[in-house]
Each structure stands twice: as C-alpha cells, then as structure tokens.
Design a protein around this motif. Structure first.
Motif, short mmCIF file in Angstrom:
data_model
loop_
_atom_site.label_atom_id
_atom_site.label_comp_id
_atom_site.label_asym_id
_atom_site.label_seq_id
_atom_site.Cartn_x
_atom_site.Cartn_y
_atom_site.Cartn_z
N VAL A 140 0.90 -1.45 0.08
CA VAL A 140 -0.04 0.04 0.11
C VAL A 140 0.88 1.30 -0.18
N TRP A 141 1.94 1.55 0.82
CA TRP A 141 2.76 2.73 1.01
C TRP A 141 3.77 2.57 -0.25
N GLY A 142 4.70 1.77 -0.35
CA GLY A 142 5.86 2.09 -1.45
C GLY A 142 6.95 2.42 -0.52
N LYS A 143 8.10 2.24 -1.06
CA LYS A 143 9.41 2.48 -0.40
C LYS A 143 9.58 3.64 0.06
N PRO A 144 9.22 4.87 -0.71
CA PRO A 144 9.36 6.37 -0.27
C PRO A 144 8.63 6.42 1.03
N ARG A 145 7.27 6.11 1.27
CA ARG A 145 6.65 6.48 2.17
C ARG A 145 7.10 5.54 3.38
N ILE A 146 7.47 4.26 3.16
CA ILE A 146 8.18 3.59 4.22
C ILE A 146 9.16 4.03 4.98
N MET A 147 10.35 4.52 4.15
CA MET A 147 11.14 5.31 4.75
C MET A 147 10.87 6.49 5.42
N GLU A 148 10.16 7.39 4.81
CA GLU A 148 9.52 8.43 5.49
C GLU A 148 9.11 8.23 6.79
N VAL A 149 8.41 7.38 7.31
CA VAL A 149 7.66 6.68 8.30
C VAL A 149 8.70 6.36 9.17
N TYR A 150 9.41 5.49 8.76
CA TYR A 150 10.59 5.02 9.83
C TYR A 150 11.31 5.95 10.19
N LEU A 151 11.86 6.93 9.32
CA LEU A 151 12.75 7.92 9.93
C LEU A 151 11.96 9.20 10.79
N ASN A 152 10.62 9.08 10.88
CA ASN A 152 9.88 9.86 11.68
C ASN A 152 9.53 9.37 13.10
N ILE A 153 9.20 7.95 13.20
CA ILE A 153 8.97 7.69 14.39
C ILE A 153 9.89 6.79 15.27
N ILE A 154 10.96 6.32 14.59
CA ILE A 154 12.30 5.59 15.08
C ILE A 154 12.42 6.10 16.50
N GLU A 155 12.52 5.39 17.42
CA GLU A 155 13.27 5.63 18.73
C GLU A 155 14.67 6.33 18.68
N MET A 156 15.12 7.42 19.00
CA MET A 156 16.54 7.74 18.99
C MET A 156 16.95 8.15 20.26
N GLY A 157 16.43 7.81 21.38
CA GLY A 157 16.81 8.23 22.45
C GLY A 157 15.97 8.23 23.50
N PRO A 158 15.98 8.61 24.94
CA PRO A 158 15.07 8.56 25.81
C PRO A 158 14.02 9.58 25.55
N GLY A 159 12.84 9.39 25.12
CA GLY A 159 11.82 10.20 24.83
C GLY A 159 11.98 10.83 23.51
N ILE A 160 12.89 10.46 22.57
CA ILE A 160 13.15 11.07 21.33
C ILE A 160 12.95 10.40 20.26
N TYR A 161 11.93 10.73 19.22
CA TYR A 161 11.57 10.01 18.23
C TYR A 161 11.55 10.75 16.88
N GLY A 162 11.99 10.02 16.01
CA GLY A 162 12.40 10.65 14.49
C GLY A 162 13.55 11.53 14.61
N MET A 163 13.96 11.62 13.23
CA MET A 163 15.15 12.06 12.96
C MET A 163 15.32 13.74 13.29
N GLU A 164 14.11 14.36 12.97
CA GLU A 164 13.96 15.78 13.17
C GLU A 164 14.18 16.13 14.69
N ALA A 165 13.80 15.38 15.67
CA ALA A 165 14.02 15.48 16.93
C ALA A 165 15.28 15.09 17.55
N ALA A 166 16.05 14.06 16.64
CA ALA A 166 17.32 13.60 17.21
C ALA A 166 18.29 14.60 16.62
N ALA A 167 17.81 15.22 15.53
CA ALA A 167 19.13 16.20 15.03
C ALA A 167 19.24 17.40 15.94
#
Length: 230
Positions: A140-167
């Motif tokens: 249903v999604w395709g590769k670009p959407r899968i990557m987009e969701v992955y990079l936005n919801i992945i846990e990156m630290g205590p209470g930190i989710y997604g690459m924008e918050a991690a950056a």
C-alpha cells in the motif's frame, strides 16, 4: 447439533478474521497519507510521564544522507526486497545458533511495521503480525513512504522519536541540515538508542559511524537508494 455448533464457530471465526483484515487494511491505508499520531513506545513514555520529543518532517525535506545512512547501516537491500531480506535472516539465525552476539535480520520495512502498528516483544504472535503488516505497507505504501515513516517514528533516545527531534537534541540543528558525519552518527545509535549517544559517542560508536559514513557515498554512487527518488 454438533455440526451446527462447529458451523457457528467457524462462521464467527471467519467474520472476525475478515473484520481484522478489513480494519488493518484501512489502518494502513490511512497511514499512507496521515502521519501516525502515536506509537506504542511513544505512548509508553507519555504514560510514564516522560517528555516525548517528535516532529514530522517529509522525506523530501530531509538531507539525503539520512536515508542513505540507515540503508547503509540497517538494510542494504531496502530497494530490492519485498519487505524481507532472507539472506540477512538466515545469517542472523546462524549467528544466534552459534552462540554469538544476538543479532536481528529485520529490514527497515519490518522495523517500520513494528514501530507503527505493534508493540515490542519476541512472541510468535507479534512476529506473525509484523510479517503481515510488513506485506501490507510494502503493497500500500511503497518504499518512499516506508522510509519516511521509519525516519519519523524511530526511537532515537529517551523520549526522542524521529530524525528531526534527534537532529535538534544531539546537534542543535534540523534534519535537512545534517552533515554526512552527523547522519552517520544518528544511524549508528539506531540499534541501541537508549545506550548510545550521537553527540558524545563511545569509541565503538565512532568507529561504526565512520564505516556508515563511507557507506553513504557507496549508496549514493551505486544508486542503491534509487527507489526513494523516483
């Protein structure tokens, strides 16, 4: 009477399965266009009273070094497989059976399905549902959407989710301004985000990040991420 009982049970089971399939398909279809409002891990942190830092950023806004870094670190065949890397799964199983450090063979697609729709755990039920949702998002999604969701919801630290918050947390910048080195360091902490730091990495994380940084160029020059930019 017995035949009628089993017929009723079968009919109920069939309706339940059909309802699950229809509802899950609708759920996946909605997330094709709408950012997941919350994940299991985010809810866990919120319930525990922790501050949850997250900010959705489209894939097209992020620096290309980010998806290239996670492809190089986590899933080199991301653009080629249909959700599962059988070679990686076999290698992981062999390493684990040999008593080496436990490793996973999950693709980015599988991790995205788990993070967006399911809970942590290693039960057969959860793994089965992970496989099911992986197939759905690939369809249903395709590769670009899968990557987009992955990079936005992945846990990156205590209470930190997604690459924008991690950056912002680790480097005081945004996901579209990260350098290749910074993107590589973020990718390096993905396997253990609660134990590793991108801003103050251990010697081991630094070495791993340097290897990932080299892979970023390989991914770019080899067109390994071509499915993301069509």
């Amino acid at each position: 009477m017995i035949a009628g009982f089993f017929s009723a049970v079968f009919g109920l089971a069939f309706r339940l399965v059909l309802a699950f399939v229809l509802l899950s398909f609708a759920w996946v279809a909605v997330y094709r266009f709408v950012p997941p409002p919350i994940t299991w891990l985010q809810a866990r942190d919120a319930i525990a009273g922790k501050h949850v830092a997250r900010e959705w950023v489209p894939l097209t806004v992020m620096t290309k070094a980010l998806p290239r870094a996670v492809i190089g670190a986590e899933d080199a065949k991301f653009c080629d497989h249909g959700g599962f890397d059988l070679d990686a799964m076999e290698a992981a199983a062999s390493a684990n059976m040999a008593g080496k450090t436990l490793r996973g063979g999950s693709t980015i697609s599988q991790q995205t399905a788990k993070n967006a729709f399911l809970w942590p755990g290693r039960s057969y039920v959860r793994k089965g549902l992970e496989a099911y949702f992986t197939l759905l998002i690939e369809l249903v999604w395709g590769k670009p959407r899968i990557m987009e969701v992955y990079l936005n919801i992945i846990e990156m630290g205590p209470g930190i989710y997604g690459m924008e918050a991690a950056a912002e947390h680790y480097f005081g910048t945004t996901a579209n301004k990260l350098s290749k080195r910074q993107a590589a360091r973020l990718a390096a902490i993905v396997p253990q985000p609660l134990k590793r730091s991108a801003a103050a990495p251990s010697r081991q994380v630094k070495r791993y990040a340097r290897r990932i940084e080299k892979r970023v160029r390989v991914v770019a020059e080899g067109g390994i991420d071509s499915c993301l930019w069509r």
